[in-house]
Design an enzyme around this catalytic site. Structure first.
Site, short mmCIF file in Angstrom:
data_model
loop_
_atom_site.label_atom_id
_atom_site.label_comp_id
_atom_site.label_asym_id
_atom_site.label_seq_id
_atom_site.Cartn_x
_atom_site.Cartn_y
_atom_site.Cartn_z
N THR A 133 -6.60 37.81 -2.03
CA THR A 133 -6.69 37.73 -3.48
C THR A 133 -5.99 38.90 -4.17
O THR A 133 -5.86 39.98 -3.57
CB THR A 133 -8.18 37.72 -3.90
OG1 THR A 133 -8.27 37.86 -5.31
CG2 THR A 133 -8.94 38.88 -3.27
N ASP A 134 -5.61 38.69 -5.44
CA ASP A 134 -5.02 39.79 -6.21
C ASP A 134 -6.05 40.86 -6.56
O ASP A 134 -5.70 41.97 -6.95
CB ASP A 134 -4.34 39.26 -7.47
CG ASP A 134 -5.29 38.54 -8.43
OD1 ASP A 134 -6.49 38.40 -8.12
OD2 ASP A 134 -4.82 38.10 -9.50
N GLU A 135 -7.36 40.53 -6.41
CA GLU A 135 -8.40 41.48 -6.83
C GLU A 135 -8.41 42.74 -5.98
O GLU A 135 -8.97 43.76 -6.38
CB GLU A 135 -9.78 40.81 -6.80
CG GLU A 135 -9.86 39.64 -7.74
CD GLU A 135 -11.28 39.25 -8.13
OE1 GLU A 135 -12.22 40.00 -7.87
OE2 GLU A 135 -11.42 38.15 -8.69
N TYR A 159 -17.01 42.09 -3.75
CA TYR A 159 -16.15 40.99 -3.27
C TYR A 159 -14.75 41.52 -2.94
O TYR A 159 -14.24 41.33 -1.83
CB TYR A 159 -16.05 39.88 -4.33
CG TYR A 159 -14.89 38.93 -4.09
CD1 TYR A 159 -14.84 38.10 -2.98
CD2 TYR A 159 -13.81 38.89 -4.99
CE1 TYR A 159 -13.77 37.24 -2.76
CE2 TYR A 159 -12.73 38.05 -4.77
CZ TYR A 159 -12.71 37.22 -3.66
OH TYR A 159 -11.64 36.39 -3.42
N LYS A 163 -12.67 41.85 0.63
CA LYS A 163 -11.37 41.20 0.89
C LYS A 163 -10.32 42.25 1.25
O LYS A 163 -9.49 42.03 2.14
CB LYS A 163 -10.91 40.39 -0.34
CG LYS A 163 -11.72 39.14 -0.63
CD LYS A 163 -11.64 38.07 0.44
CE LYS A 163 -10.28 37.39 0.52
NZ LYS A 163 -10.32 36.23 1.47
P1 NAD Z 1 -14.90 28.69 -1.90
O1 NAD Z 1 -16.05 29.59 -2.14
O2 NAD Z 1 -14.71 27.50 -2.75
O3 NAD Z 1 -14.92 28.18 -0.39
C1 NAD Z 1 -15.24 29.02 0.68
C2 NAD Z 1 -15.44 28.14 1.92
O4 NAD Z 1 -15.74 29.01 3.04
C3 NAD Z 1 -16.63 27.18 1.80
O5 NAD Z 1 -16.27 25.89 2.26
C4 NAD Z 1 -17.70 27.79 2.68
O6 NAD Z 1 -18.57 26.84 3.26
C5 NAD Z 1 -16.85 28.48 3.75
N1 NAD Z 1 -17.56 29.60 4.38
C6 NAD Z 1 -18.26 30.59 3.78
N2 NAD Z 1 -18.80 31.40 4.70
C7 NAD Z 1 -18.43 30.92 5.92
C8 NAD Z 1 -18.66 31.34 7.27
N3 NAD Z 1 -19.41 32.41 7.54
N4 NAD Z 1 -18.09 30.63 8.27
C9 NAD Z 1 -17.34 29.53 8.00
N5 NAD Z 1 -17.11 29.07 6.75
C10 NAD Z 1 -17.64 29.77 5.73
O7 NAD Z 1 -13.61 29.65 -1.94
P2 NAD Z 1 -12.17 29.39 -2.58
O8 NAD Z 1 -12.23 29.69 -4.02
O9 NAD Z 1 -11.66 28.10 -2.10
O10 NAD Z 1 -11.36 30.57 -1.87
C11 NAD Z 1 -10.81 30.39 -0.57
C12 NAD Z 1 -10.12 31.68 -0.16
O11 NAD Z 1 -9.09 32.02 -1.08
C13 NAD Z 1 -11.06 32.89 -0.11
O12 NAD Z 1 -10.71 33.68 1.00
C14 NAD Z 1 -10.77 33.63 -1.41
O13 NAD Z 1 -10.99 35.01 -1.26
C15 NAD Z 1 -9.29 33.32 -1.60
N6 NAD Z 1 -8.82 33.28 -3.01
C16 NAD Z 1 -9.49 32.53 -3.95
C17 NAD Z 1 -8.98 32.47 -5.25
C18 NAD Z 1 -9.66 31.64 -6.32
O14 NAD Z 1 -9.27 31.72 -7.49
N7 NAD Z 1 -10.66 30.84 -6.01
C19 NAD Z 1 -7.82 33.17 -5.59
C20 NAD Z 1 -7.17 33.93 -4.59
C21 NAD Z 1 -7.67 33.96 -3.30
O1 DAU Z 2 -8.15 36.68 -9.03
C1 DAU Z 2 -8.52 35.87 -7.96
C2 DAU Z 2 -10.02 35.70 -7.94
O2 DAU Z 2 -10.35 34.86 -9.03
C3 DAU Z 2 -10.53 35.13 -6.63
O3 DAU Z 2 -10.26 36.02 -5.59
C4 DAU Z 2 -12.04 34.87 -6.71
O4 DAU Z 2 -12.49 34.25 -5.53
C5 DAU Z 2 -12.30 33.95 -7.90
O5 DAU Z 2 -13.69 33.76 -8.04
C6 DAU Z 2 -11.71 34.53 -9.18
O6 DAU Z 2 -12.46 35.70 -9.60
P1 DAU Z 2 -12.87 35.94 -11.14
O7 DAU Z 2 -14.05 36.82 -11.16
O8 DAU Z 2 -11.68 36.32 -11.95
O9 DAU Z 2 -13.27 34.41 -11.54
P2 DAU Z 2 -14.47 33.81 -12.42
O10 DAU Z 2 -14.19 32.37 -12.61
O11 DAU Z 2 -15.80 34.20 -11.89
O12 DAU Z 2 -14.29 34.55 -13.82
C7 DAU Z 2 -13.08 34.44 -14.57
C8 DAU Z 2 -13.23 35.35 -15.79
O13 DAU Z 2 -14.21 34.76 -16.67
C9 DAU Z 2 -13.74 36.75 -15.49
O14 DAU Z 2 -13.13 37.67 -16.37
C10 DAU Z 2 -15.23 36.68 -15.77
C11 DAU Z 2 -15.32 35.64 -16.90
N1 DAU Z 2 -16.55 34.81 -16.91
C12 DAU Z 2 -16.90 34.18 -15.76
C13 DAU Z 2 -18.03 33.37 -15.71
C14 DAU Z 2 -18.44 32.67 -14.43
C15 DAU Z 2 -17.28 34.66 -18.07
O15 DAU Z 2 -16.94 35.23 -19.13
N2 DAU Z 2 -18.41 33.87 -18.03
C16 DAU Z 2 -18.82 33.23 -16.90
O16 DAU Z 2 -19.87 32.53 -16.91
#
Ligand code: NAD
Ligand code: DAU
Length: 353
Positions: A133-135, A159, A163
């Site tokens: 992730t970019d975080e 988190y 990562k």
């Molecule tokens: P998600 O939370 O939707 O899915 C995570 C999956 O991992 C689930 O299916 C869960 O059952 C599985 N999992 C959790 N713990 C596990 C374990 N111990 N063993 C096996 N499986 C397990 O996540 P996502 O949003 O699809 O993100 C997927 C990946 O991409 C993550 O590594 C996250 O850090 C990265 N990522 C997410 C975003 C985003 O915006 N969502 C952006 C950049 C990177």
């Molecule tokens: O940047 C990549 C990341 O983006 C991924 O690595 C993470 O897995 C993914 O969860 C996401 O993280 P964020 O914290 O940015 O996403 P989230 O949807 O939780 O929140 C987006 C923005 O909105 C953040 O600034 C917090 C704000 N927010 C979020 C929620 C859930 C609110 O204001 N209210 C809310 O209820």
């Protein structure tokens, strides 16, 4: 036949990647390893579950013996590792489960890959691809530059710290043991099948049900949004064409202040629901800010564009319209998840979560 292990394939991004790989590469066998935590949902993969080149295995990435057995049984050639705890708010409440899954889980996968592949003589045609992730880069000032692949790691939340740690372990296995690895760091994803605790699906669901929209702080934080199918395409491209040992940033140069994005979301959802323009504005509710809330993320994906020719396929306006429509047309999926019924269903079919 190539055997590709995708971890976290029942989650949001993982399910899009599994779908893409199963359909695009009939000569690959895609093994989806997922523990089916609260974030995993096999209903995300209904359309591919009966394909001959798809296998689901319920396993915990932290269970080294179990993971090793999967490498042995399926003769794994490549790994795309997405399994993780992924929600920042949950990491603030329970940092230990993030250290466990994201750090120990990644380490046990690396160890299993090293054991399985080094035992075969060498690493030819093997690859460990870690999805990050970019975080990990921390937070940017308003109007102050972009994250590049050279930006120093400065994670703030449990988190992002977990990562960042997993990224370091992946590089350590490359530098120390010669394991062939690639890493990508992507910005915020949006699209179908996202668990409705994340901003966009949570707010769409709340607008549908006339529930408050909890905006953290003043809503001034900025995120850089990418359509999830574009992320999956980028992973496919990097997996096949990226340079071993390299890192690629993925993002669509698409920054939005939270409150501006929320207003667009309200407008599109109200229109598609046939409500009067602005009908749901009253649902906006400013609440206490997230602890340690990163101000701004912005990805520079020039390297991916120039070296591998990747660009996002969708403009944001098109992507958000498509996304809202999907949640409106799939309220059964939303209800299955928000009611918790999916947890009971999978417990019954696959054992305790
Ligand atoms: P998600 O939370 O939707 O899915 C995570 C999956 O991992 C689930 O299916 C869960 O059952 C599985 N999992 C959790 N713990 C596990 C374990 N111990 N063993 C096996 N499986 C397990 O996540 P996502 O949003 O699809 O993100 C997927 C990946 O991409 C993550 O590594 C996250 O850090 C990265 N990522 C997410 C975003 C985003 O915006 N969502 C952006 C950049 C990177
Ligand atoms: O940047 C990549 C990341 O983006 C991924 O690595 C993470 O897995 C993914 O969860 C996401 O993280 P964020 O914290 O940015 O996403 P989230 O949807 O939780 O929140 C987006 C923005 O909105 C953040 O600034 C917090 C704000 N927010 C979020 C929620 C859930 C609110 O204001 N209210 C809310 O209820």
């Amino acid at each position: 036949m190539k055997n590709i292990l995708i971890t976290g394939g029942a989650g949001f991004i993982g399910s899009h990647l599994v779908r893409l790989m199963v359909n695009k590469y009939p000569d690959y066998r895609i093994i989806n390893l997922d523990l089916l935590t609260y974030a995993g949902n096999l209903a995300n993969l209904k359309d591919v579950e009966n394909k001959p080149n798809y296998v689901f295995v319920k396993e915990d990435v932290c269970n080294l013996e179990g993971v090793q057995a999967i490498f042995d049984e399926y003769k794994i050639d490549g790994v795309i590792h997405l399994a993780a705890e992924s929600h920042v708010d949950r990491s603030i409440k329970d940092p230990f489960s993030f250290a466990r899954t994201n750090v120990i889980g990644t380490l046990s996968l690396l160890q299993a890959a090293k054991t399985a592949w080094a035992g075969g003589g060498d690493y030819t045609d093997k690859l460990f691809y870690h999805v990050s992730t970019d975080e990990v880069y921390g937070s940017l000032e308003l109007g102050g530059g972009f994250f590049t692949e050279q930006t120093k790691y400065a994670p703030h939340s449990p988190y992002s710290a977990s990562k960042a740690s997993s990224d370091h372990f992946v590089r350590a296995f490359h530098d120390t043991y010669g394991l062939p690895v690639k890493i990508s760091n992507c910005s915020n994803n949006y699209g179908s099948y996202q668990f409705p605790e994340k901003l966009i699906p949570l707010f769409i669901n709340n607008i549908i049900h006339n529930k408050p929209l909890p905006v953290y702080g003043k809503g001034e934080n900025i995120r850089d949004w990418l359509f999830v199918e574009d992320h999956a395409q980028a992973i496919d491209l990097i997996f096949h064409k990226g340079k071993v040992g390299d890192t690629y940033n993925i993002g669509g140069f698409n920054e939005w202040r939270n409150i501006d994005l929320i207003k667009v979301l309200i407008k599109v959802t109200d229109r598609l629901l046939g409500r009067k323009e602005g009908a749901s504005d009253k649902l906006i509710t400013y609440v206490t800010d997230r602890a340690g809330h990163d101000m701004r993320y912005a990805i520079d994906s020039t390297k991916l564009h120039e070296e591998l020719g990747w660009s996002p396929s969708l403009q944001f306006e098109e992507g958000i319209e498509k996304t809202v429509k999907w949640y409106l047309e799939n309220q059964e999926w939303l209800d299955f998840v928000t009611s918790g019924a999916y947890m009971e269903y999978y417990e019954e079919h696959y054992g305790n979560r």
